[in-house]
Design an enzyme around this catalytic site. Sequence first.
Site, PDB file in Angstrom:
ATOM      1  N   THR A  82       0.864  -1.193   0.000  1.00 32.94           N
ATOM      2  CA  THR A  82       0.000   0.000   0.000  1.00 32.94           C
ATOM      3  C   THR A  82       0.894   1.235   0.000  1.00 32.94           C
ATOM      4  O   THR A  82       1.277   1.711  -1.046  1.00 32.94           O
ATOM      5  CB  THR A  82      -0.964  -0.009   1.195  1.00 32.94           C
ATOM      6  N   SER A  90      -6.160  14.220   4.898  1.00 35.25           N
ATOM      7  CA  SER A  90      -6.705  15.586   4.875  1.00 35.25           C
ATOM      8  C   SER A  90      -6.725  16.157   3.459  1.00 35.25           C
ATOM      9  O   SER A  90      -5.924  15.760   2.636  1.00 35.25           O
ATOM     10  CB  SER A  90      -5.871  16.480   5.775  1.00 35.25           C
ATOM     11  N   THR A 111      -0.808  -1.782   7.644  1.00 33.46           N
ATOM     12  CA  THR A 111      -0.726  -3.061   8.317  1.00 33.46           C
ATOM     13  C   THR A 111       0.488  -3.841   7.845  1.00 33.46           C
ATOM     14  O   THR A 111       0.838  -3.787   6.684  1.00 33.46           O
ATOM     15  CB  THR A 111      -1.979  -3.858   7.932  1.00 33.46           C
ATOM     16  N   LYS A 142       4.672  -6.755   3.423  1.00 34.43           N
ATOM     17  CA  LYS A 142       4.367  -5.345   3.203  1.00 34.43           C
ATOM     18  C   LYS A 142       4.185  -4.675   4.550  1.00 34.43           C
ATOM     19  O   LYS A 142       3.875  -5.315   5.559  1.00 34.43           O
ATOM     20  CB  LYS A 142       3.126  -5.154   2.322  1.00 34.43           C
ATOM     21  N   GLU A 194       8.121   4.627   7.943  1.00 31.81           N
ATOM     22  CA  GLU A 194       7.681   5.914   7.423  1.00 31.81           C
ATOM     23  C   GLU A 194       8.653   7.026   7.814  1.00 31.81           C
ATOM     24  O   GLU A 194       8.883   7.268   8.995  1.00 31.81           O
ATOM     25  CB  GLU A 194       6.296   6.223   7.947  1.00 31.81           C
ATOM     26  N   ASN A 197       1.918  11.282   8.101  1.00 28.72           N
ATOM     27  CA  ASN A 197       0.791  10.933   8.960  1.00 28.72           C
ATOM     28  C   ASN A 197      -0.125  12.089   9.331  1.00 28.72           C
ATOM     29  O   ASN A 197      -1.269  11.872   9.702  1.00 28.72           O
ATOM     30  CB  ASN A 197       1.303  10.244  10.214  1.00 28.72           C
TER      31      ASN A 197
END
Lengths: 407, 407
Positions: free
Chosen positions: A155, A407, A192, A181, A279, A402
Site C-alpha cells: 500500500t 486531509s 498493516t 508489506k 515511514e 501521517n
Amino acid sequence: MNRSPLAPATFPELPVITGVELRIARAQYKTWDRCDLTFVTLAPGTAVAGVLTQSKCPSPEVEWCRRALVLGQARALVVNAGNSNAFTGSRGRDAVEAIAARTAGHLGCQPSDVFVASTGVIGVPLPIDKAEAGLDAAFAADPCGWEDATNTIGTTDTFPKAATTSAMIGDTRVTLVGIIKGSGMIAPDMATMLGFIFTDAAVGAEFLQAALRTANASTFSCITVDSDTSTSDTVLGFATGAAGNAPIGDEDDAGADAFVAALTDLCRQLAQLVVRDGEGATKFIEIAVSGAESDRSAHVVAMSIANSPLVKTAIAGGDANWGRVVMAVGKAGEPADRDTLSIRFGSIQVAQGGMVVEGYDEAPVAAHLQGQDVEIGVDLGLGEGRATVWTCDLTHGYISINADYRS
Amino acid sequence: MNRSPLAPATFPELPVITGVELRIARAQYKTWDRCDLTFVTLAPGTAVAGVLTQSKCPSPEVEWCRRALVLGQARALVVNAGNSNAFTGSRGRDAVEAIAARTAGHLGCQPSDVFVASTGVIGVPLPIDKAEAGLDAAFAADPCGWEDATNTIGTTDTFPKAATTSAMIGDTRVTLVGIIKGSGMIAPDMATMLGFIFTDAAVGAEFLQAALRTANASTFSCITVDSDTSTSDTVLGFATGAAGNAPIGDEDDAGADAFVAALTDLCRQLAQLVVRDGEGATKFIEIAVSGAESDRSAHVVAMSIANSPLVKTAIAGGDANWGRVVMAVGKAGEPADRDTLSIRFGSIQVAQGGMVVEGYDEAPVAAHLQGQDVEIGVDLGLGEGRATVWTCDLTHGYISINADYRS
C-alpha cells in the site's frame, strides 16, 4: 512516495516454490491504476501456520485466519490491498465469508482452506461485489512472479520487500521465500504488516506453527517503527511438501533445527526490510541490550529505547545524546541500576558504571551517527538476559506522511 | 523559542503565601543571560510532601528528596536550571550534599530540611563552586515575586506556568499557589517536569503526602506529551501553617475534603499548563474513556490513545481519522470488545457498536478538529471504569526541537 533511502538497490532473485502459484488482479478497492488483489493457490496437502495481531480490536480477516489455522491446511491465500475491512461489524464478516466461499467454489475445496488478509483504510466494509469480480479475474489470469505479487500486496510501501533462504533436511535442500508489506507496525491507516512465507519443505502443520512462533519471537516481535500495533497484522507460513524431504513432524526429527534456523533467518530479513521502509526513516537502528535479569526484561528495555521519540529524534539529528538512552532505560520499569549501566554507540563506549567515560570524545560517536546504520548497545550489568531489536529514526517525513494523510 | 499558541494570555495574579520567601540568582550553570537558581525559604514548622519520578535511573536530587521526605519537614527549596545532574555518579551526589549543607549553614537548619531539584542536560555533574556562589548570592538578594521565580525554574518552557486556588477549612480560608516547569514529561534533555506547591494551610506532613498522592493520580499522572518519563520529575508540596486553621492531621478532620479538592484543582491546572507548553503543540487534547472494566483499565486505554503517534499526528493534521483511535484501543492490551466500542469527537458520535454510525458526516468532526481544544470520547461498553487524560498533538515542531537540539 519516494523510495526509502534505506531500500536495497534491487529486488532479489527468488526461486520458484513448487506447489505455489501466484496471480494478481484489479479489484479496484480504490480508484487507482494498479492491481490490488493477490490470489495464491497452494497444492493439496499444504500445511499452514500463522501469527496474528494481539490487538483487542482485530479485523474479521484476522479472526477468520485464527479459526482456520486450527485445521492446519491451506489451498489458497487471498490478499486485498486498499481496504483493511477492520471495524466494519457484521458486513466485514460477511465479506470475508464471501471471499472464502467464492474461492472454494473455484478450487473445489473447503472455505476453511482459504486464508484471507486485507490492508488499507479502517472502518469501510470491503465491497463484496468488487472482491468477487476481482477473484474471478485472478482465477482466469496467467500466473505471475514474486515481484508482481509483492507489489500487489503493498500500500504505502515505498519498495517491494521479499527474501529467500534454504536449508538441508537430510539430503534434501528445501527452499523458503517470503514476501511482506508494511511501513510501520501500523503506519497510517494504510500500513498493516502482512507477511507470507512459502516453502516446498514437507513439515507438519503443528511443527510449522511452533517453528513460526519461535522465529517470530526474535524477528517480527523485535521491530517497531512507531509503537502502534495494527488491527490486522498477519504472518502466514505455507509448506507445500513438494521438496520431498522426510517430513518433519516435531522438533526431534532430523532437519528440524536446520528448518527453524532457516525460517528465523528469513523472518529476520523480512522484519528488517519493514523497518527499512519505516515511514520517514533515514536511519536503520539496531538496539542490543545485555546484562538484564532475563531475556524478557532485556526485550522490554530494548523496546523502551526503540519506541522513545526522544531517542529516535536524537538519532535523526545525528546527535550523540546518550542521556536520552539513560532516560529510556529508566522509564522501562524493569530492574536497572544506574550505577552498573553502560552504553555504547557502535563500538564506542560512552558511559560506564553510571556516568560518562573518562575523557569522553563525542567526535567518533558523531561520526558513527552520520552513517545509515546505527547501533546502540546497553549493558545493564545485572544478569545474563539479552535481546536485540530494530527500529528507525523519527523524522519530519513521519509527521508529513501521517499528519497529511487523509486531509 | 516562540511562545506556545496554547499559552494563556497573561501570567495569573498570585497571592502571597505567608511563610514563603522567594529569591533568585545567577549561578551561570550555562552561558546565558538569565537567573538559573531559585532559592525558597520556608517558615519553621513547614510540612512537606512529594511525588517523584518512578524512573529506575533517577537523579541524585530525586534520591535526596525521597530520603528527606521521610522526616516531613522543610526549611528551604533550591532549584537549579540548566543542568539536571542526572547520571553523574558520586560527583552528582556530592553536589546535592554540598547544596544542602551550604543552605543549612545559611539558615541554621539541618541539611535534611533542604529540598533540591535540578533540570537540564543529563550526564554533566553540577559544578559545586557555581552552586555555592549562586546560593550565597541568592541568600543576599532581595525577595522576588512568583513570576520571576517561575521564569527562573524554567528551561525550554515557552511561557511561565503557575496557578492558584483556595479552600475553606472551618472558618479559615487557606490559599494555595503552584509553579511548574516542563515542556514534556521529559522533553529534550532540558525539560524535566518540576512542580512546587505552596500553601499557608496548617496540615500534617503525613496528611499532605496522602493528599498529594491522591491529587497526583488524577492530574500529573494523567498527562503525556511524548511518553518519555524524566529521570528527575519532582512535585513537592509545602504547607507553612500560617493561615492558622485548625490543623488537619488526617482525612477525617474538618476541612480535609475541601483541602484535597483544592489541591487536586491546583494540580490539574498546573498539569494542563504543562501540556499546553508541550513541545511543538498546536492543539490541546482531552481523552475521556468510560465503560471500562475498572478505572485503572480506563487509564491504560486512555494513555494508549494519548501516546499513539498516529492519533497525535492525525489531530495535528485536523484529520477525523477515528480508525487510529480503534487501533490505539486495540493495542492497549486491556479488555475491549470491538463490537461494543463507541467513539466520539467533541459531542459528535462517529462510531458505535463496532462500526461507523449510520449516515456518518465527517464535516462537523472536521470542524471540531479545527479548534485548539480537541476532545476524544471512547466508551468501551463493558463496565463502570473511567479516566480522563490530557495530551497535545505531534507536529513538525516536536521533530525540529528534538532532532536539532544539541547538534
